[in-house]
Motif scaffolding. Structure first.
Motif, mmCIF file in Angstrom:
data_model
loop_
_atom_site.group_PDB
_atom_site.id
_atom_site.type_symbol
_atom_site.label_atom_id
_atom_site.label_comp_id
_atom_site.label_asym_id
_atom_site.label_seq_id
_atom_site.Cartn_x
_atom_site.Cartn_y
_atom_site.Cartn_z
ATOM 1 N N SER A 56 3.332 3.176 -6.412
ATOM 2 C CA SER A 56 1.902 2.907 -6.213
ATOM 3 C C SER A 56 1.086 3.172 -7.468
ATOM 4 O O SER A 56 0.101 2.484 -7.738
ATOM 5 C CB SER A 56 1.391 3.773 -5.061
ATOM 6 N N SER A 92 0.832 -1.198 0.000
ATOM 7 C CA SER A 92 0.000 0.000 0.000
ATOM 8 C C SER A 92 0.868 1.251 0.000
ATOM 9 O O SER A 92 2.064 1.197 0.311
ATOM 10 C CB SER A 92 -0.897 0.014 1.239
ATOM 11 N N LEU A 93 0.260 2.382 -0.342
ATOM 12 C CA LEU A 93 0.998 3.638 -0.391
ATOM 13 C C LEU A 93 1.575 3.979 0.980
ATOM 14 O O LEU A 93 2.728 4.419 1.087
ATOM 15 C CB LEU A 93 0.095 4.761 -0.884
ATOM 16 N N SER A 94 0.789 3.763 2.026
ATOM 17 C CA SER A 94 1.272 4.076 3.378
ATOM 18 C C SER A 94 2.447 3.178 3.760
ATOM 19 O O SER A 94 3.393 3.633 4.416
ATOM 20 C CB SER A 94 0.136 3.928 4.390
ATOM 21 N N GLN A 95 2.397 1.924 3.374
ATOM 22 C CA GLN A 95 3.514 1.021 3.665
ATOM 23 C C GLN A 95 4.779 1.459 2.937
ATOM 24 O O GLN A 95 5.878 1.419 3.490
ATOM 25 C CB GLN A 95 3.141 -0.414 3.258
#
Length: 370
Positions: free
Chosen positions: A62, A45-48
């Motif tokens: 991403s 994910s983008l946050s990861q």
């Protein structure tokens, strides 16, 4: 060797990720440590991703930079002896895992077994002297006979001579280039590159189609030194790519060797500087084999480059050779030193040049060759 569609797809993920702006070797390795594989990196994910890399790079990943294998890459990978070796492959050179910024993947063409054979780098000037090239070829031949693979950069001068010496000894040579493997640079080495691909190995971290760029060569130099137990500098200016390779080799904990030369030659000043800084002075093969603790062969080592198959030298010709020394000298000086006529010296120089004992240099000068 036939490669499956699944393997092509997997390899293309490595290339795709490496093509994203801002992802160099160190960032690529950071991502691999965090997620394990390019597939998992693209699936994160983008946050990861932002926990590992900058927001700009995370967004680029991403947004899914092109993950489809390019037609050119697929076609090249299907070619004979063409490979993409990644950090996940057992063929990946173990020596490169010891450096601070190993390339995540390498384009390779030829014999992959050479990647994990004990190796030594031989580098030097592109504008080498005749004697310098003969030294590089002879040392490469002899070191191959001691079981080492010769690593160099396919450049003109010393690099090319080192590759040729290794090919004469059986082909254990790796050419690390600063272009894509579908481009031969310099063009004069096209035939040499084909011989290396057939008997040795061509290697590059640069994408197919990458042209020759000045900034690429220092990058490739770290691979030349990183693959090797040590680095032999044959001829070099004070400021040269060979000096960069030697410095990188020292930083990587590799042994540095240098061949001295005339104090009057600009091509010797780089080697002399390295020796002053602690490089081992080399004037025979044993200087290297003893330092690297290589086992000597049971039979006497004779270099092809120096094997004597010459006609008998006349006493007057021997006088001329003894008078010349190893520094370049003009015809007029040789006439004065020998007491012979211009016609006699000119005739002998021509014969000695045909024998490979004398080189004709620019500016009407001549030099004895060992």
């Amino acid at each position: 060797m036939t490669i499956s569609r699944e393997e092509v797809a997997e390899k293309s993920l490595w290339v795709s990720l490496g093509s994203i702006s801002g992802i160099g070797p160190q960032t690529f390795c950071q991502l691999l440590r965090a997620f394990g594989s390019p597939y998992n990196i693209y699936a994160a994910s983008l946050s990861q991703l932002k926990e590992v890399v900058s927001a700009t790079i995370a967004n680029a990943i991403s947004n899914g930079a092109n993950q489809e294998p390019a037609a050119e890459f697929t076609q090249w990978l299907a070619g004979a002896n063409n490979h993409l070796i990644t950090l996940a492959d057992h063929e990946y050179p173990r020596a490169l895992l010891e450096i601070s910024d190993p390339p995540p993947y390498l384009y390779a063409k030829g014999n992959l077994a050479l990647l994990n054979q004990p190796s030594i780098a031989i580098v030097g000037s592109r504008n080498a002297s005749v004697q310098g090239e003969k030294n590089a070829e002879a040392f490469a031949y002899d070191l191959c006979q001691h079981g080492l693979c010769i690593v160099s950069g396919l450049a003109l001068g010393i690099d090319g001579a080192a590759h040729r010496g290794a090919l004469k000894a059986g082909g254990a040579t790796i050419a690390v280039v600063g272009t894509g493997l579908d481009i031969v640079y310099p063009a004069k080495h096209r035939e040499l590159a084909h011989q290396i691909a057939e008997h040795g190995l061509l290697l590059s971290e640069f994408a197919l189609g990458t042209p020759s760029k000045p900034q690429n060569f220092p990058k490739r130099n770290r691979i030349i030194s990183g693959l090797s137990l040590g680095c032999l500098v044959v001829e070099a200016n004070i400021q040269s790519g060979s000096q960069i390779t030697a410095r990188m080799a020292a930083e990587q904990g590799r042994e540095i060797f240098a061949i001295p030369g005339s104090i009057h030659s600009p091509m010797s000043k780089g080697c002399h500087q390295l020796i002053k800084q602690g490089a081992k002075l080399v004037d025979c093969i044993q200087d290297i084999t003893e330092e690297l603790k290589l086992q000597p062969r049971s039979n006497t080592l004779i270099s092809k480059a120096s094997a004597s198959q010459d006609r008998e030298i006349a006493s007057s010709e021997q006088l001329l050779l003894d008078t010349m020394g190893f520094d370049p000298a003009p015809l007029e000086r040789l006439v004065t030193l020998t007491g012979l006529t211009v016609a006699e010296v000119s005739s002998m120089l021509m014969l000695l040049e045909l024998d490979g004992k004398v080189a004709s240099l620019t500016g009407g000068q001549y030099q004895k060759i060992m």
